[in-house]
Design a protein around this motif. Structure first.
Motif, PDB file in Angstrom:
ATOM      1  N   ARG A  95       0.826  -1.207   0.000  1.00  0.00           N
ATOM      2  CA  ARG A  95       0.000   0.000   0.000  1.00  0.00           C
ATOM      3  C   ARG A  95       0.861   1.258   0.000  1.00  0.00           C
ATOM      4  O   ARG A  95       1.931   1.279   0.590  1.00  0.00           O
ATOM      5  N   PHE A  96       0.324   2.299  -0.656  1.00  0.00           N
ATOM      6  CA  PHE A  96       1.033   3.564  -0.801  1.00  0.00           C
ATOM      7  C   PHE A  96       0.050   4.717  -0.674  1.00  0.00           C
ATOM      8  O   PHE A  96      -1.140   4.566  -0.915  1.00  0.00           O
ATOM      9  N   GLU A  97       0.595   5.891  -0.368  1.00  0.00           N
ATOM     10  CA  GLU A  97      -0.221   7.091  -0.361  1.00  0.00           C
ATOM     11  C   GLU A  97      -0.205   7.689  -1.763  1.00  0.00           C
ATOM     12  O   GLU A  97       0.854   7.952  -2.337  1.00  0.00           O
ATOM     13  N   ARG A  98      -1.379   7.864  -2.326  1.00  0.00           N
ATOM     14  CA  ARG A  98      -1.495   8.433  -3.666  1.00  0.00           C
ATOM     15  C   ARG A  98      -1.279   9.938  -3.597  1.00  0.00           C
ATOM     16  O   ARG A  98      -1.722  10.596  -2.659  1.00  0.00           O
ATOM     17  N   ILE A  99      -0.606  10.476  -4.602  1.00  0.00           N
ATOM     18  CA  ILE A  99      -0.393  11.919  -4.692  1.00  0.00           C
ATOM     19  C   ILE A  99      -1.415  12.483  -5.669  1.00  0.00           C
ATOM     20  O   ILE A  99      -1.545  12.004  -6.788  1.00  0.00           O
ATOM     21  N   VAL A 100      -2.144  13.462  -5.207  1.00  0.00           N
ATOM     22  CA  VAL A 100      -3.102  14.139  -6.072  1.00  0.00           C
ATOM     23  C   VAL A 100      -2.608  15.566  -6.282  1.00  0.00           C
ATOM     24  O   VAL A 100      -2.424  16.316  -5.330  1.00  0.00           O
ATOM     25  N   PHE A 101      -2.343  15.895  -7.536  1.00  0.00           N
ATOM     26  CA  PHE A 101      -1.840  17.220  -7.864  1.00  0.00           C
ATOM     27  C   PHE A 101      -2.981  18.205  -8.061  1.00  0.00           C
ATOM     28  O   PHE A 101      -4.065  17.838  -8.502  1.00  0.00           O
ATOM     29  N   ASP A 102      -2.700  19.456  -7.720  1.00  0.00           N
ATOM     30  CA  ASP A 102      -3.588  20.541  -8.126  1.00  0.00           C
ATOM     31  C   ASP A 102      -3.198  20.861  -9.560  1.00  0.00           C
ATOM     32  O   ASP A 102      -2.015  20.840  -9.909  1.00  0.00           O
ATOM     33  N   GLU A 103      -4.181  21.136 -10.387  1.00  0.00           N
ATOM     34  CA  GLU A 103      -3.886  21.452 -11.780  1.00  0.00           C
ATOM     35  C   GLU A 103      -4.221  22.897 -12.073  1.00  0.00           C
ATOM     36  O   GLU A 103      -5.210  23.426 -11.570  1.00  0.00           O
ATOM     37  N   LYS A 104      -3.359  23.526 -12.872  1.00  0.00           N
ATOM     38  CA  LYS A 104      -3.557  24.921 -13.246  1.00  0.00           C
ATOM     39  C   LYS A 104      -3.425  25.007 -14.767  1.00  0.00           C
ATOM     40  O   LYS A 104      -2.402  24.591 -15.315  1.00  0.00           O
ATOM     41  N   PRO A 105      -4.445  25.521 -15.468  1.00  0.00           N
ATOM     42  CA  PRO A 105      -4.349  25.623 -16.924  1.00  0.00           C
ATOM     43  C   PRO A 105      -3.278  26.628 -17.343  1.00  0.00           C
ATOM     44  O   PRO A 105      -3.138  27.688 -16.736  1.00  0.00           O
ATOM     45  N   ALA A 106      -2.523  26.254 -18.374  1.00  0.00           N
ATOM     46  CA  ALA A 106      -1.454  27.113 -18.885  1.00  0.00           C
ATOM     47  C   ALA A 106      -1.328  26.916 -20.390  1.00  0.00           C
ATOM     48  O   ALA A 106      -1.894  25.982 -20.953  1.00  0.00           O
ATOM     49  N   GLN A 107      -0.568  27.799 -21.001  1.00  0.00           N
ATOM     50  CA  GLN A 107      -0.334  27.716 -22.437  1.00  0.00           C
ATOM     51  C   GLN A 107       1.161  27.834 -22.689  1.00  0.00           C
ATOM     52  O   GLN A 107       1.826  28.693 -22.117  1.00  0.00           O
ATOM     53  N   TYR A 108       1.687  26.929 -23.547  1.00  0.00           N
ATOM     54  CA  TYR A 108       3.098  26.988 -23.903  1.00  0.00           C
ATOM     55  C   TYR A 108       3.308  28.156 -24.867  1.00  0.00           C
ATOM     56  O   TYR A 108       2.580  28.306 -25.839  1.00  0.00           O
ATOM     57  N   LEU A 109       4.317  28.987 -24.572  1.00  0.00           N
ATOM     58  CA  LEU A 109       4.594  30.142 -25.414  1.00  0.00           C
ATOM     59  C   LEU A 109       5.802  29.927 -26.317  1.00  0.00           C
ATOM     60  O   LEU A 109       5.688  30.001 -27.534  1.00  0.00           O
ATOM     61  N   TYR A 110       6.993  29.686 -25.724  1.00  0.00           N
ATOM     62  CA  TYR A 110       8.202  29.557 -26.527  1.00  0.00           C
ATOM     63  C   TYR A 110       9.333  28.966 -25.694  1.00  0.00           C
ATOM     64  O   TYR A 110       9.261  28.912 -24.470  1.00  0.00           O
ATOM     65  N   LYS A 111      10.394  28.560 -26.408  1.00  0.00           N
ATOM     66  CA  LYS A 111      11.608  28.057 -25.758  1.00  0.00           C
ATOM     67  C   LYS A 111      12.567  29.234 -25.587  1.00  0.00           C
ATOM     68  O   LYS A 111      12.714  30.052 -26.487  1.00  0.00           O
TER      69      LYS A 111
END
Length: 190
Positions: free
Chosen positions: A62-78
């Motif tokens: 058994r393990f503790e599951r990690i639940v991430f908070d999600e935030k919408p984003a947009q890729y712009l450039y390198k």
């Protein structure tokens, strides 16, 4: 409250705590031995160091599951060795290194909308859409009539990713790629 999972709940992409670290299941296989209990052979990635290891767990661990908070984003450039995203809520620009992004950099193209994975305020990575459209920049020419053979050829995409495509697909065409398996799905609709 912590969510507990065991080895029977494993699936690719599951994130869990183990040995003071945060891990993501890359793939796994249940293995039943003649005598004794079953094991689950697991390939997993450390979410902080991005290193990958293989480990066998006893079935039912058994393990503790990690639940991430999600935030919408947009890729712009390198920019240099990093990648710039825009938070779609606040319009702040966020700089992420290639180490944090891992293999997801192979699918990044301008204006791609993603989700930032946050854990206790720290960005741990991004979630891509299941499908992205990418242009083929290099491949052998296609031949008329090669639609039924099932044969494939290597193709280099605009992001540098190489995948196998059917023989009839040509350089300059846009194809749909599955980001979970890095495989060709179809030609993009015009």
């Amino acid at each position: 409250m912590a969510q507990i999972v065991d080895t029977s709940d494993f699936y690719p992409g599951l994130k869990f705590k183990w040995q003071e670290g945060m891990w993501e299941v890359v793939n796994f296989m249940h293995h039943k031995m003649g005598r004794g209990g079953a094991t689950v052979r697991t390939k997993m990635r450390n979410l902080e160091t991005r290193s990958t290891i293989e480990y066998s767990f006893r079935s039912g661990e058994r393990f503790e599951r990690i639940v991430f908070d999600e935030k919408p984003a947009q890729y712009l450039y390198k920019e240099g060795d990093g990648y710039v995203f825009m938070d779609l809520a606040s319009y702040d620009q966020i700089y992420l290194s290639a180490e944090v992004l891992g293999d997801t950099v192979n699918y990044l193209k301008d204006n791609l909308e993603v989700s930032l994975d946050l854990f206790e305020g720290k960005i741990m990575g991004i979630d891509l859409p299941d499908r992205v459209e990418l242009k083929i920049v290099e491949t052998q020419p296609g031949y008329k009539g090669d639609t039924v053979s099932g044969a494939t050829k290597p193709a280099k995409l605009e992001t540098g990713l190489s995948i196998n495509v059917p023989m009839f697909v040509n350089e300059g065409e846009v194809v749909v790629v599955d980001t979970r398996s890095a495989s060709y799905l179809e030609r993009a609709k015009k």
